[in-house]
Every structure is written in structure tokens, then in C-alpha cells.
Scaffold this active site. Structure first.
Site, PDB file in Angstrom:
ATOM      1  N   ASN A 256       0.825  -1.202   0.000  1.00  0.00           N
ATOM      2  CA  ASN A 256       0.000   0.000   0.000  1.00  0.00           C
ATOM      3  C   ASN A 256       0.857   1.248   0.000  1.00  0.00           C
ATOM      4  O   ASN A 256       1.976   1.256   0.509  1.00  0.00           O
ATOM      5  CB  ASN A 256      -0.939   0.007   1.214  1.00  0.00           C
ATOM      6  CG  ASN A 256      -0.309   0.660   2.429  1.00  0.00           C
ATOM      7  OD1 ASN A 256      -0.394   1.877   2.608  1.00  0.00           O
ATOM      8  ND2 ASN A 256       0.345  -0.142   3.280  1.00  0.00           N
ATOM      9  N   SER A 257       0.291   2.284  -0.590  1.00  0.00           N
ATOM     10  CA  SER A 257       0.839   3.627  -0.454  1.00  0.00           C
ATOM     11  C   SER A 257      -0.342   4.570  -0.290  1.00  0.00           C
ATOM     12  O   SER A 257      -0.662   5.360  -1.174  1.00  0.00           O
ATOM     13  CB  SER A 257       1.691   4.009  -1.668  1.00  0.00           C
ATOM     14  OG  SER A 257       2.266   5.287  -1.465  1.00  0.00           O
ATOM     15  N   MET A 258      -1.016   4.429   0.847  1.00  0.00           N
ATOM     16  CA  MET A 258      -2.246   5.176   1.093  1.00  0.00           C
ATOM     17  C   MET A 258      -1.998   6.679   1.210  1.00  0.00           C
ATOM     18  O   MET A 258      -2.785   7.489   0.736  1.00  0.00           O
ATOM     19  CB  MET A 258      -2.926   4.658   2.364  1.00  0.00           C
ATOM     20  CG  MET A 258      -3.275   3.167   2.328  1.00  0.00           C
ATOM     21  SD  MET A 258      -4.495   2.763   1.067  1.00  0.00           S
ATOM     22  CE  MET A 258      -5.957   3.521   1.783  1.00  0.00           C
TER      23      MET A 258
ATOM     24  N   CYS B 276       5.288   6.425   9.126  1.00  0.00           N
ATOM     25  CA  CYS B 276       4.576   6.226   7.865  1.00  0.00           C
ATOM     26  C   CYS B 276       5.541   6.306   6.691  1.00  0.00           C
ATOM     27  O   CYS B 276       6.203   7.325   6.497  1.00  0.00           O
ATOM     28  CB  CYS B 276       3.470   7.257   7.681  1.00  0.00           C
ATOM     29  SG  CYS B 276       2.570   7.004   6.129  1.00  0.00           S
TER      30      CYS B 276
ATOM     31  N   GLY C  17      -3.782  -6.318  10.760  1.00  0.00           N
ATOM     32  CA  GLY C  17      -3.928  -5.358   9.677  1.00  0.00           C
ATOM     33  C   GLY C  17      -4.391  -5.999   8.384  1.00  0.00           C
ATOM     34  O   GLY C  17      -5.573  -6.019   8.062  1.00  0.00           O
ATOM     35  N   THR C  18      -3.449  -6.554   7.620  1.00  0.00           N
ATOM     36  CA  THR C  18      -3.761  -7.131   6.312  1.00  0.00           C
ATOM     37  C   THR C  18      -4.856  -8.191   6.409  1.00  0.00           C
ATOM     38  O   THR C  18      -5.786  -8.222   5.589  1.00  0.00           O
ATOM     39  CB  THR C  18      -2.488  -7.730   5.684  1.00  0.00           C
ATOM     40  OG1 THR C  18      -1.531  -6.681   5.450  1.00  0.00           O
ATOM     41  CG2 THR C  18      -2.805  -8.408   4.362  1.00  0.00           C
TER      42      THR C  18
ATOM     43  N   ASN D 285       2.391   8.351  15.476  1.00  0.00           N
ATOM     44  CA  ASN D 285       2.938   7.579  14.361  1.00  0.00           C
ATOM     45  C   ASN D 285       4.235   8.224  13.872  1.00  0.00           C
ATOM     46  O   ASN D 285       4.201   9.274  13.233  1.00  0.00           O
ATOM     47  CB  ASN D 285       1.893   7.517  13.237  1.00  0.00           C
ATOM     48  CG  ASN D 285       2.333   6.664  12.060  1.00  0.00           C
ATOM     49  OD1 ASN D 285       3.461   6.191  12.015  1.00  0.00           O
ATOM     50  ND2 ASN D 285       1.444   6.475  11.100  1.00  0.00           N
TER      51      ASN D 285
END
Length: 311
Positions: free
Chosen positions: A69-71, A131, A270-271, A128
């Protein structure tokens, strides 16, 4: 009767499983679904000061052994999540929830944390520092000098229970250096780990996500050995009052068991949650309990951190 109850910073949770920030937590509806599942609690989407659209799509792809992912930190803004949590803690005062946040600059981070500090929020805050998917923004926790400075500035005013989400580290020296910094501060927990940054997944002759020419964070089975190593390395190095949340590669009860064996007090999904939905919490909990029964363990404390080595 086996129990998967646990505690973080003195707050008790009926189950050690919860979602990972970024999955099933963008909207109040999603958070309610996790809240009403077998999970012990939830963490919100990582909130910035204002609403963020995030990176252009496609930006998430399930792949055979996990996800990429690259949200780009899409979220509804701090007020959306904080207002919900303030209301929720009055309705369900016996439960504790996590608020995840980060600023797009050090200044914004302090603005957000000061807003939380001045609010009536009584839960746990996760900052966080890891990221990997915001173009032009480095993962803060790989820069030890900056991490040290930010934590020093934060704890000059922030007195509520605070933990940090970390990227995966790969060098023993980095575990030593990072732990030495974290041990200087009254952190309640560290979360190991965020996705492994900047992997590539290819189908035919093309990348599968648009941002950053296909580079994205890797999750799922791919990262479990790295996640376990980070959990255990920090369990060995951190002050006992800094607890560990294990995240990465949790598909089964066995995976959750291994995270706890390495030292985790809670385990995030998560996944697998993205692929399976909230029913995953029931399944993984039952699988974990079955392992505990088989081994004669009644509580998580019976085996937490008790990983065996070969002489």
C-alpha cells in the site's frame, strides 16, 4: 479457563487483539464494527490536523502473501476522531480506546498533541513516527536525532498516556540506539512494526499501485519475521514500564502467540483484517486459546516474553 485479557499502561482489555491503524478505522461506522467485534479495543485511523485525501488510487493491493500500500495517510482529520472518542468514553466508560495521530510537520504534530492534551480524552494516544508512504516525508523514527528532539519537546507538555508506532529496524545497533532514546522518556508503549517501507510488487510487467511508481509498504506474511524480531529486540532493551504492541503478519492464533511469546502485550491485525473482516478477531482468538489450552497456559502472562534460545 484460559483468558486472553491484557493491560497497557494500567488500562485493562478483555482481549489482546485489536485492529492496526489504517485498517477498518477510517469512519465511525468501521470503528463501531471493530468495537462490537471480539477485538479488545480499536485504534483510529492516523489523524492529521485536517482532512487528507491521501495518495491517488490504486494505492492498495492484496497480494498472495500479504499486501502492498501507499495510502498516504488519508483520514477525516483530528476533530472527527477526537469528538467521536470523547462521546464514546462517556457512553462506554468501562472501555479504553486508542487515538492515532501525526502531524505533517513537527509544528503540526505539537498542535495536534496539545489539542489532545487540553481535551478530556482519557484513552491512549499513539504517535505515528513511521509512515513510509507520504512522498517527500521521511520516516521520522529512522532519524534518531530528530526522534529524540521530538520526544523531548512532546513530553515537556504532554502528560497523558502516549506511545509511538515504529518502522521496522534491521540492525542490532539501531535497536540499541533507538531503545536508549525511548528509555529516556515516560512512554507507555511502542508499536512494532509499521509496514516495511518501499517494496515493489509486479504483475505481468507493471507495478500494481500508482503512487511513487509502485513503491509501497509491505504487510502480511512477508513481514512477520521482521515484526517478531523488533518486538523481541525491544522487549529485551526497553524499561519494563514501556510495553510493546506487536503488529505484522498476524494471520492465525499461532502468529498472535508468537508475538506474545516475543514480548507483546497486545497484538494488532492489519492485512488479515482487510482481507477477512472483523470475523478474523473471533477466529484468531479461538485459535490462540486452543494453543494455550494445549500448552497448559491460563493467561498471557504465563508465556509472554518467554522465548527460548538454543544453547
Amino acid at each position: 479457563m484460559v483468558s486472553t485479557k491484557t493491560q497497557i499502561a494500567g488500562f485493562e482489555f478483555d482481549n489482546c487483539l485489536m485492529n492496526a491503524a489504517g485498517v477498518a478505522c477510517m469512519t465511525i461506522e468501521e470503528l463501531e464494527e471493530v468495537k462490537n467485534s471480539a477485538a479488545g479495543t480499536f485504534v483510529t485511523k492516523t489523524a492529521t490536523l485536517d482532512f487528507r485525501q491521501g495518495n491517488p488510487e490504486p494505492r492498495y493491493q492484496d497480494v498472495p502473501l500479504g499486501s502492498i500500500n501507499s495510502m498516504g495517510l488519508p483520514n477525516n482529520g483530528l476533530d472527527y476522531y477526537l469528538d467521536y472518542l470523547l462521546d464514546l468514553q462517556e457512553k462506554e466508560s468501562n472501555r479504553t480506546f486508542f487515538l492515532s495521530l501525526v502531524g505533517m510537520s513537527p509544528e503540526e504534530t505539537h498542535t495536534i498533541l496539545k489539542k489532545v492534551q487540553e481535551s478530556d480524552f482519557r484513552g491512549l494516544t499513539e504517535l505515528n513516527l513511521s509512515c513510509p508512504n507520504v512522498p517527500g516525508k521521511p520516516q521520522i523514527a529512522y532519524d534518531f536525532e530528530t526522534t529524540d528532539r521530538i520526544l523531548a519537546e512532546v513530553f515537556a507538555y504532554f502528560t497523558k498516556p502516549l506511545g509511538i508506532k515504529l518502522p521496522p529496524y534491521f540492525d542490532i545497533v539501531h535497536f540499541d540506539q533507538a531503545a536508549a532514546i525511548f528509555n529516556k522518556y515516560p512512554l507507555k508503549f511502542v508499536n512494532c512494526v509499521n509496514s516495511s517501507g518501499n517494496g515493489l510488487y509486479i504483475e505481468d510487467e507493471s507495478v500494481v499501485i500508482r503512487p511513487k511508481n509502485g513503491f509501497g509498504g509491505i504487510g502480511g506474511e512477508y513481514i512477520k519475521p521482521t515484526a517478531l524480531a523488533n518486538v523481541h529486540a525491544f522487549y529485551q532493551r526497553l524499561n519494563p514500564q514501556i510495553q510493546i504492541i506487536g503488529t505484522g503478519g498476524v494471520l492465525t492464533g499461532r502468529d498472535a502467540f508468537e508475538h506474545i511469546l516475543c514480548g507483546a502485550s497486545m497484538v494488532q491485525v492489519g492485512t488479515t483484517l482487510h482481507k477477512e473482516g472483523v470475523s478474523a478477531f473471533d477466529r484468531i482468538t479461538n485459535e490462540l486459546k486452543a494453543i494455550m489450552v494445549e500448552k497448559g497456559y491460563e493467561s498471557l502472562e504465563d508465556f509472554r516474553g518467554k522465548l527460548r534460545y538454543i544453547d
